[in-house]
Design a protein around this motif. Structure first.
Motif, mmCIF file in Angstrom:
data_model
loop_
_atom_site.group_PDB
_atom_site.id
_atom_site.type_symbol
_atom_site.label_atom_id
_atom_site.label_comp_id
_atom_site.label_asym_id
_atom_site.label_seq_id
_atom_site.Cartn_x
_atom_site.Cartn_y
_atom_site.Cartn_z
ATOM 1 N N ARG A 54 32.127 37.106 3.402
ATOM 2 C CA ARG A 54 32.297 36.118 2.022
ATOM 3 C C ARG A 54 32.796 34.866 2.871
ATOM 4 O O ARG A 54 33.904 34.810 3.330
ATOM 5 C CB ARG A 54 33.406 36.522 1.083
ATOM 6 C CG ARG A 54 32.601 37.632 0.251
ATOM 7 C CD ARG A 54 33.608 38.448 -0.517
ATOM 8 N NE ARG A 54 34.462 37.612 -1.507
ATOM 9 C CZ ARG A 54 33.806 37.142 -2.661
ATOM 10 N NH1 ARG A 54 32.655 37.731 -3.155
ATOM 11 N NH2 ARG A 54 34.273 36.427 -3.779
ATOM 12 N N ALA A 106 35.446 30.165 -1.083
ATOM 13 C CA ALA A 106 34.815 30.030 -2.401
ATOM 14 C C ALA A 106 34.292 28.620 -2.638
ATOM 15 O O ALA A 106 33.160 28.698 -3.451
ATOM 16 C CB ALA A 106 35.899 30.321 -3.694
ATOM 17 N N CYS A 107 34.619 27.712 -2.110
ATOM 18 C CA CYS A 107 34.136 26.292 -2.387
ATOM 19 C C CYS A 107 32.870 26.272 -1.557
ATOM 20 O O CYS A 107 31.781 25.596 -2.114
ATOM 21 C CB CYS A 107 35.262 25.444 -1.474
ATOM 22 S SG CYS A 107 35.108 25.475 0.032
ATOM 23 N N ARG A 132 30.590 29.261 -1.534
ATOM 24 C CA ARG A 132 29.767 30.025 -2.196
ATOM 25 C C ARG A 132 28.575 29.790 -3.123
ATOM 26 O O ARG A 132 27.410 30.425 -2.939
ATOM 27 C CB ARG A 132 30.766 31.188 -2.794
ATOM 28 C CG ARG A 132 31.580 32.266 -1.800
ATOM 29 C CD ARG A 132 32.391 33.104 -2.471
ATOM 30 N NE ARG A 132 33.614 33.564 -1.738
ATOM 31 C CZ ARG A 132 34.711 33.661 -2.437
ATOM 32 N NH1 ARG A 132 34.748 34.071 -3.613
ATOM 33 N NH2 ARG A 132 35.653 34.236 -1.445
ATOM 34 N N HIS A 155 37.800 20.884 -0.009
ATOM 35 C CA HIS A 155 38.768 21.839 0.509
ATOM 36 C C HIS A 155 38.751 21.779 2.073
ATOM 37 O O HIS A 155 40.018 21.712 2.328
ATOM 38 C CB HIS A 155 37.951 23.233 0.214
ATOM 39 C CG HIS A 155 38.710 24.384 0.719
ATOM 40 N ND1 HIS A 155 38.173 24.998 2.080
ATOM 41 C CD2 HIS A 155 39.461 25.117 0.356
ATOM 42 C CE1 HIS A 155 38.729 26.084 2.410
ATOM 43 N NE2 HIS A 155 39.700 26.282 1.483
ATOM 44 N N GLN A 159 44.255 28.661 -1.747
ATOM 45 C CA GLN A 159 43.378 29.438 -2.690
ATOM 46 C C GLN A 159 43.115 28.805 -3.845
ATOM 47 O O GLN A 159 41.887 28.858 -4.232
ATOM 48 C CB GLN A 159 43.901 31.192 -2.859
ATOM 49 C CG GLN A 159 43.965 31.683 -1.477
ATOM 50 C CD GLN A 159 44.703 33.212 -1.855
ATOM 51 O OE1 GLN A 159 45.405 33.612 -3.236
ATOM 52 N NE2 GLN A 159 44.645 34.149 -0.805
ATOM 53 N N ARG A 160 43.993 28.593 -4.650
ATOM 54 C CA ARG A 160 43.593 27.676 -6.014
ATOM 55 C C ARG A 160 43.013 26.406 -5.702
ATOM 56 O O ARG A 160 41.987 26.300 -6.383
ATOM 57 C CB ARG A 160 45.028 27.413 -6.423
ATOM 58 C CG ARG A 160 45.662 28.657 -7.209
ATOM 59 C CD ARG A 160 47.069 28.378 -7.700
ATOM 60 N NE ARG A 160 47.706 29.462 -8.273
ATOM 61 C CZ ARG A 160 47.538 30.147 -9.322
ATOM 62 N NH1 ARG A 160 46.388 29.624 -10.267
ATOM 63 N NH2 ARG A 160 48.002 31.187 -9.617
ATOM 64 N N ASP A 191 40.736 26.273 -3.321
ATOM 65 C CA ASP A 191 39.545 26.665 -2.945
ATOM 66 C C ASP A 191 38.675 27.013 -4.165
ATOM 67 O O ASP A 191 37.514 26.657 -4.315
ATOM 68 C CB ASP A 191 39.697 27.866 -1.936
ATOM 69 C CG ASP A 191 38.198 28.406 -1.351
ATOM 70 O OD1 ASP A 191 37.420 27.872 -1.069
ATOM 71 O OD2 ASP A 191 38.480 29.539 -0.970
ATOM 72 N N ALA A 192 39.328 27.754 -5.111
ATOM 73 C CA ALA A 192 38.519 28.204 -6.189
ATOM 74 C C ALA A 192 38.222 27.105 -7.350
ATOM 75 O O ALA A 192 37.081 26.939 -7.615
ATOM 76 C CB ALA A 192 39.509 29.107 -6.810
ATOM 77 N N GLY A 209 35.293 25.216 -5.731
ATOM 78 C CA GLY A 209 34.275 26.135 -5.714
ATOM 79 C C GLY A 209 33.597 25.686 -7.170
ATOM 80 O O GLY A 209 32.330 26.087 -7.313
ATOM 81 N N LEU A 210 34.469 25.774 -8.216
ATOM 82 C CA LEU A 210 33.988 25.900 -9.664
ATOM 83 C C LEU A 210 33.122 24.290 -9.736
ATOM 84 O O LEU A 210 32.340 24.278 -10.406
ATOM 85 C CB LEU A 210 35.128 25.509 -10.545
ATOM 86 C CG LEU A 210 34.883 25.398 -12.030
ATOM 87 C CD1 LEU A 210 33.872 26.481 -12.560
ATOM 88 C CD2 LEU A 210 36.173 25.256 -12.704
ATOM 89 N N ARG A 230 29.789 24.689 -8.148
ATOM 90 C CA ARG A 230 28.940 25.681 -9.360
ATOM 91 C C ARG A 230 28.390 24.836 -10.332
ATOM 92 O O ARG A 230 27.176 24.745 -10.841
ATOM 93 C CB ARG A 230 29.511 26.728 -9.799
ATOM 94 C CG ARG A 230 28.691 27.826 -10.440
ATOM 95 C CD ARG A 230 29.434 28.926 -10.678
ATOM 96 N NE ARG A 230 29.935 29.635 -9.476
ATOM 97 C CZ ARG A 230 29.209 30.446 -8.591
ATOM 98 N NH1 ARG A 230 27.962 30.518 -8.897
ATOM 99 N NH2 ARG A 230 29.878 30.968 -7.529
#
Length: 231
Positions: free
Chosen positions: A86, A89-90, A92, A119, A212-213, A215-216, A219-220, A223
């Protein structure tokens, strides 16, 4: 690696990364979204190497270290995806949508920029501070100059990937989608995140949670940028 860099010319450090990018650059299928981003990022990395060699940066060693640490974050994401691990997240969304027929090349490219600046750039600043034993403030000039090159990257993407002069008509859904994202805001956010992460360096649990936050959240946004659009 930090000890090795003391004996390596700054342009050679970036050149080594550039050779890795070129080795990967021949393997992308036509229309692959990751390949779209990779091509333009390779171009801007080449520009960084040339400007370091020409004395464009006040501190060539700091600029090279920042650029290499920055690129290594992207290359690590590529390695993770290729190895069925994996990626952050940024990254993915770009790997997941890379062959979606409803996503336009410009979206792929800007989603890659979003992941890399939003990120990776913040973490690369922290990596560079650890490598060089300095505070983020000592890298601000190099950060700004690298950021100026990223503006050129975005401009080149728009020039090379836009299919025609009518793309950004007001009725085109892509016009509204791209209007929600700003390179300047992403750069400012990366600098603020880097300073926050550095301030938290003695609190590893908090620093990890913050990263982590970040990164998430990036990633949002990625998307959203990759929302399939009607042709």
């Amino acid at each position: 690696m930090a000890q090795l860099e003391q004996f390596t010319a700054p342009a050679d450090q970036v050149g080594s990364v550039l050779r890795r990018m070129r080795a990967l650059g021949d393997g992308w299928p036509d229309g692959d979204g990751v390949g779209v981003f990779h091509g333009v990022y390779e171009t801007v990395t080449q520009e960084v190497a040339l400007r370091i060699a020409d004395g464009h940066f006040t501190d060539a060693r700091a600029a090279a270290t920042l650029d290499v640490r920055f690129a290594e974050r992207y290359l690590a994401a590529l390695d993770a995806a290729a190895g069925d691990r994996r990626p952050p997240a940024c990254w993915r969304p770009l790997f997941q949508y890379r062959r979606h027929p409803g996503v336009r090349p410009l979206q792929f490219a800007l989603a890659g920029i979003n992941a890399h600046i939003g990120h990776d750039l913040a973490l690369a600043v922290v990596d560079t501070c650890h490598s060089l034993g300095c505070e983020p403030g000592a890298l601000e000039d190099e950060f700004d100059r690298v950021g100026d090159l990223l503006v050129l990257l975005e401009e080149r993407i728009r020039e090379e990937i836009m299919p025609g002069p009518d793309l950004l008509q007001i009725a085109d859904p892509l016009t509204h989608l791209l209007g929600a994202w700003s390179l300047d805001r992403a750069r400012d956010g990366a600098w603020s995140a880097a300073r926050a992460l550095w301030a938290l360096r003695n609190f590893p649990d908090l620093a990890e949670e913050f990263a982590q936050r970040l990164d998430a959240a990036v990633g949002l946004v990625g998307r959203i940028l990759l929302t399939p659009l009607p042709g």
